[in-house]
Motif scaffolding. Structure first.
Motif, PDB file in Angstrom:
ATOM      1  N   ALA A 106       0.902  -1.193  -0.082  1.00 48.71           N
ATOM      2  CA  ALA A 106      -0.130   0.140   0.207  1.00 48.71           C
ATOM      3  C   ALA A 106       0.820   1.148   0.113  1.00 48.71           C
ATOM      4  CB  ALA A 106      -0.842  -0.079   1.317  1.00 48.71           C
ATOM      5  N   MET A 107       0.430   2.305  -0.783  1.00 55.99           N
ATOM      6  CA  MET A 107       1.252   3.688  -0.849  1.00 55.99           C
ATOM      7  C   MET A 107       0.575   4.407   0.356  1.00 55.99           C
ATOM      8  SD  MET A 107       2.000   4.380  -4.823  1.00 55.99           S
ATOM      9  CE  MET A 107       3.111   5.619  -4.420  1.00 55.99           C
ATOM     10  N   ALA A 108       1.387   4.579   1.457  1.00 50.66           N
ATOM     11  CA  ALA A 108       0.857   5.483   2.387  1.00 50.66           C
ATOM     12  C   ALA A 108       1.313   6.838   2.434  1.00 50.66           C
ATOM     13  CB  ALA A 108       1.071   4.582   3.740  1.00 50.66           C
ATOM     14  N   SER A 109       0.661   7.647   3.158  1.00 47.74           N
ATOM     15  CA  SER A 109       1.231   8.815   3.278  1.00 47.74           C
ATOM     16  C   SER A 109       1.297   9.112   4.657  1.00 47.74           C
ATOM     17  CB  SER A 109       0.250   9.688   2.864  1.00 47.74           C
ATOM     18  OG  SER A 109       0.595  11.274   2.763  1.00 47.74           O
ATOM     19  N   TRP A 110       2.000  10.277   5.324  1.00 43.84           N
ATOM     20  CA  TRP A 110       2.157  10.367   6.707  1.00 43.84           C
ATOM     21  C   TRP A 110       0.958  10.854   7.340  1.00 43.84           C
ATOM     22  CZ3 TRP A 110       5.010   6.818   5.758  1.00 43.84           C
ATOM     23  CH2 TRP A 110       6.189   6.649   5.958  1.00 43.84           C
ATOM     24  N   THR A 111       0.308  11.452   6.483  1.00 44.90           N
ATOM     25  CA  THR A 111      -1.244  11.784   6.588  1.00 44.90           C
ATOM     26  C   THR A 111      -2.088  10.679   7.328  1.00 44.90           C
ATOM     27  OG1 THR A 111      -2.213  11.717   4.363  1.00 44.90           O
ATOM     28  CG2 THR A 111      -1.393  13.864   5.035  1.00 44.90           C
ATOM     29  N   ASP A 112      -1.626   9.534   6.811  1.00 42.51           N
ATOM     30  CA  ASP A 112      -2.339   8.200   7.460  1.00 42.51           C
ATOM     31  C   ASP A 112      -1.933   7.836   8.675  1.00 42.51           C
ATOM     32  OD1 ASP A 112      -3.737   7.830   4.628  1.00 42.51           O
ATOM     33  OD2 ASP A 112      -1.787   6.539   4.081  1.00 42.51           O
ATOM     34  N   GLY A 137      -6.210  11.897   5.153  1.00 37.66           N
ATOM     35  CA  GLY A 137      -5.733  10.389   5.375  1.00 37.66           C
ATOM     36  C   GLY A 137      -6.585   9.311   5.807  1.00 37.66           C
ATOM     37  N   ARG A 138      -5.887   8.213   5.921  1.00 36.32           N
ATOM     38  CA  ARG A 138      -6.912   6.974   6.634  1.00 36.32           C
ATOM     39  C   ARG A 138      -6.219   5.973   7.127  1.00 36.32           C
ATOM     40  NH1 ARG A 138      -7.688   4.066   0.374  1.00 36.32           N
ATOM     41  NH2 ARG A 138      -5.655   4.643  -0.224  1.00 36.32           N
ATOM     42  N   SER A 139      -6.665   5.233   7.875  1.00 36.84           N
ATOM     43  CA  SER A 139      -6.367   4.121   8.692  1.00 36.84           C
ATOM     44  C   SER A 139      -5.669   3.151   8.000  1.00 36.84           C
ATOM     45  CB  SER A 139      -7.208   3.677   9.715  1.00 36.84           C
ATOM     46  OG  SER A 139      -6.913   2.658  10.442  1.00 36.84           O
ATOM     47  N   PRO A 149      -3.534  -4.815  -1.361  1.00 36.78           N
ATOM     48  CA  PRO A 149      -4.762  -4.105  -1.070  1.00 36.78           C
ATOM     49  C   PRO A 149      -5.021  -3.153  -2.308  1.00 36.78           C
ATOM     50  CG  PRO A 149      -2.617  -3.164  -0.305  1.00 36.78           C
ATOM     51  CD  PRO A 149      -2.213  -4.297  -0.921  1.00 36.78           C
ATOM     52  N   GLU A 150      -6.326  -2.973  -2.365  1.00 40.86           N
ATOM     53  CA  GLU A 150      -6.921  -2.326  -3.525  1.00 40.86           C
ATOM     54  C   GLU A 150      -7.385  -0.902  -3.016  1.00 40.86           C
ATOM     55  OE1 GLU A 150     -10.072  -4.093  -5.743  1.00 40.86           O
ATOM     56  OE2 GLU A 150      -9.442  -6.085  -5.417  1.00 40.86           O
ATOM     57  N   GLY A 151      -7.173   0.045  -4.018  1.00 42.05           N
ATOM     58  CA  GLY A 151      -7.368   1.385  -3.590  1.00 42.05           C
ATOM     59  C   GLY A 151      -6.104   2.029  -3.191  1.00 42.05           C
TER      60      GLY A 151
END
Length: 161
Positions: A106-112, A137-139, A149-151
């Motif tokens: 998953a490509m995460a951002s620090w806003t997550d 962001g999201r959990s 993971p999709e999305g």
């Protein structure tokens, strides 16, 4: 320099290190990389000590551990850039009870990070339309054990001083 008792002085052979594609393969660069990897080894040791302390205090099984870096390696073309070496950063999340050793792409951002911590603490977002403020962001918790993971294939980044 001398390290405190118990901290291993891990040394790296500058001549045998792989040099990242965006850096010139010069002896000075190799020497800096060896020092950088040595500091990463010290950090790794320190993280291990924290985990041992959590275990000794019987808190490891109720603690969410998030390890991340705020920038790329401290070299030109990496630190504080939007090039891949500047934004492809370490992120390790250990949730008690999760399957160990899973690499989630998953490509995460620090806003997550904040939504992940709030989710771990049981704080639920307000329903749409009732929110005073939309938290970006999201959990990450729902995808930690998901190897496809999709999305999660896009992140957005910006940079300014």
């Amino acid at each position: 320099g001398k390290y405190p008792d118990g901290v291993p002085a891990v040394k790296f052979d500058a001549k045998s290190l792989p040099v990242p594609y965006f850096l010139p393969d010069q002896p000075e660069v190799r020497a800096e990389l060896a020092e950088y990897y040595q500091s990463v080894a010290r950090l790794d040791h320190g993280v291990g000590l924290v985990m041992k302390e959590l275990e000794a205090a019987k808190q490891l099984d109720n603690t969410l551990v998030i390890f991340l870096s705020d920038n790329g390696i401290p070299f030109p073309g990496a630190k504080t850039t939007l090039y891949d070496p500047g934004i492809h950063l370490p992120l390790i999340v250990r949730k008690p009870g999760q399957k160990a050793g899973v690499t989630c792409p998953a490509m995460a951002s620090w806003t997550d990070v904040a939504p992940t911590i709030l989710d771990w603490c049981g704080v639920k977002p307000e329903p749409a339309g009732k929110k005073a403020y939309e938290l970006p962001g999201r959990s990450l918790l729902p995808v930690l054990e998901d190897e496809k993971p999709e999305g999660w294939g896009t992140v957005f980044a910006s940079h300014q001083f």
